[in-house]
Structure formats: structure tokens, C-alpha cells
Design an enzyme around this catalytic site. Structure first.
Site, PDB file in Angstrom:
ATOM      1  N   LEU A  33       9.932  34.456  87.642  1.00 53.60           N
ATOM      2  CA  LEU A  33      10.252  33.434  88.772  1.00 53.60           C
ATOM      3  C   LEU A  33      11.645  33.283  88.739  1.00 53.60           C
ATOM      4  O   LEU A  33      12.338  33.249  87.590  1.00 53.60           O
ATOM      5  CB  LEU A  33       9.588  32.152  88.314  1.00 53.60           C
ATOM      6  CG  LEU A  33       8.051  32.224  88.341  1.00 53.60           C
ATOM      7  CD1 LEU A  33       7.133  30.809  87.853  1.00 53.60           C
ATOM      8  CD2 LEU A  33       7.640  32.440  89.867  1.00 53.60           C
ATOM      9  N   ASP A  34      12.317  32.614  89.723  1.00 58.57           N
ATOM     10  CA  ASP A  34      13.713  32.158  89.497  1.00 58.57           C
ATOM     11  C   ASP A  34      13.732  31.069  88.674  1.00 58.57           C
ATOM     12  O   ASP A  34      12.760  30.084  88.318  1.00 58.57           O
ATOM     13  CB  ASP A  34      14.101  31.650  91.022  1.00 58.57           C
ATOM     14  CG  ASP A  34      14.143  32.712  92.146  1.00 58.57           C
ATOM     15  OD1 ASP A  34      14.284  34.035  91.854  1.00 58.57           O
ATOM     16  OD2 ASP A  34      14.417  32.436  93.171  1.00 58.57           O
ATOM     17  N   ARG A  35      14.851  30.876  87.847  1.00 57.52           N
ATOM     18  CA  ARG A  35      14.958  29.751  86.831  1.00 57.52           C
ATOM     19  C   ARG A  35      14.538  28.526  87.422  1.00 57.52           C
ATOM     20  O   ARG A  35      13.902  27.901  86.614  1.00 57.52           O
ATOM     21  CB  ARG A  35      16.385  29.893  86.395  1.00 57.52           C
ATOM     22  CG  ARG A  35      16.693  29.015  85.224  1.00 57.52           C
ATOM     23  CD  ARG A  35      18.254  28.945  84.789  1.00 57.52           C
ATOM     24  NE  ARG A  35      18.540  30.366  84.705  1.00 57.52           N
ATOM     25  CZ  ARG A  35      19.073  30.961  83.581  1.00 57.52           C
ATOM     26  NH1 ARG A  35      19.063  30.323  82.523  1.00 57.52           N
ATOM     27  NH2 ARG A  35      19.272  32.129  83.596  1.00 57.52           N
ATOM     28  N   THR A  66      12.650  27.457  89.903  1.00 56.89           N
ATOM     29  CA  THR A  66      11.174  27.401  90.305  1.00 56.89           C
ATOM     30  C   THR A  66      10.174  27.010  89.545  1.00 56.89           C
ATOM     31  O   THR A  66      10.210  27.568  88.337  1.00 56.89           O
ATOM     32  CB  THR A  66      10.882  28.935  91.118  1.00 56.89           C
ATOM     33  OG1 THR A  66      11.825  29.201  91.914  1.00 56.89           O
ATOM     34  CG2 THR A  66       9.427  29.061  91.544  1.00 56.89           C
TER      35      THR A  66
END
Length: 183
Positions: A26-28, A30
Site C-alpha cells: 500500500l502507499d505509505r 493509504t
């Protein structure tokens, strides 16, 4: 994960009861669901399920303005520009990327709560695709115009084949408090 592992009881000498390996990213910024395996054989199997596209992933996003049309599918290829910060962009000749979206409701301030399901898992895919149709995610300083507040992207639901059986594993995580808040 480390907090859960520690809380669930230690082994001899205070060791945690199992090792874990995240099987996707996951993007940091998110929030939401992340799948992790408790052992290496499971990690290999789950990683192959993710890479083959056998996982259904659904996200919630608050966009700066509602997408038009209210529902659709974005099939624009994505290329990642490497450098000091990896930035993705829609570009012919990039890797195949498919995002299906639908507007769940209009929010105050001209914003929208959007459900996005991804068929592929490219870097920043939902962020790039929604921005490409003029509906960037609120709080996305890289692809949107908003620089304040958290990135309003949440990994909401996941469905994947249960290894070794014919069933499925389904999980969901409610968005954090104030997720839809636009103040």
C-alpha cells in the site's frame, strides 16, 4: 503487524509466535487492509495469487470533485518515472492498468466519495487514474492540487482464493474516523 504479533503472545524468551511477510503493498499514506502471510510457503502462494490477478481489491477515496461520468472504467497504461521520488503517469506504452470506479455520494465542498476497484496493481494506480480524469484524491500532494491533510485513500475490501480449498477469504476494514470529513 508488529504490535499485533507482540500482543498475541510471545514464544520462549519473549519471541513473537510467528514470522510474517507482507504479500502486497500500500502507499505509505493509504490506510486499510494489508495481507500478510505467517510463513514463507504461504507467502509464496499468496504472492503468486496477487501477481496472477486473482485478488479483488476495492478502495474508498474522497476526490476533490466528482468524477464525470459517475461510474466508469479507466484503462490508461501507467509508466513509473524513477528518480528521487517514483512518480507514475498515464502514458501509452506503459504497463496495462485497469481501474473501475463509481461515485457513492457527493460530499460538501463539491467533493465525492468514490469506490475504486483495481484489476491490476500499478504504482499509485488509483491516484494517477482518478487524477487523469480530473478527480484527484483529496490530500494527494503528488497528483492533486490539495497539499493539506492526509491522503483520503483507504484499502476497504479484499477477496482472494483460500489456498488449498475452493472457498474465498474476504475481509474489510472500515475507514478511519473522519474519513469522509472535508473540513
Amino acid at each position: 503487524l508488529e504490535e499485533y504479533r507482540t500482543r498475541s503472545g510471545g514464544g520462549a524468551g519473549g519471541e513473537a509466535p510467528f514470522p510474517y511477510t507482507p504479500v502486497h503493498r500500500l502507499d505509505r499514506e493509504t490506510s486499510g487492509l494489508l495481507v500478510a502471510a505467517k510463513n514463507r510457503p504461504s507467502a509464496r502462494l499468496l504472492s503468486s495469487i496477487f501477481s496472477s490477478g486473482g485478488v479483488e481489491k476495492t478502495y474508498l477515496a474522497v476526490t476533490e470533485k466528482p468524477p464525470a461520468p459517475k461510474r466508469g472504467e479507466i484503462r490508461t497504461p501507467i509508466r513509473v518515472r524513477k528518480g528521487s521520488s517514483s512518480r507514475a503517469e498515464t502514458q501509452e506504452g506503459g504497463k496495462r492498468a485497469v481501474t473501475r470506479y463509481r461515485t457513492l455520494k457527493t460530499l460538501p465542498g463539491g467533493r465525492a466519495l468514490v469506490e475504486a476497484a483495481i484489476e491490476t496493481g500499478r504504482t499509485h494506480q488509483i491516484r494517477v487514474h482518478l487524477a487523469s480524469i480530473g478527480s484527484p484524491i483529496l490530500g494527494d500532494s503528488m497528483y492533486g492540487s490539495s497539499r493539506s491533510g492526509r491522503l483520503m485513500l483507504h484499502a476497504w475490501k479484499i477477496r482472494l482464493p483460500r489456498p488449498g480449498s475452493q472457498g474465498f477469504i474476504e475481509a474489510s476494514a472500515p475507514p478511519p474516523p473522519g474519513f469522509e470529513s472535508t473540513s
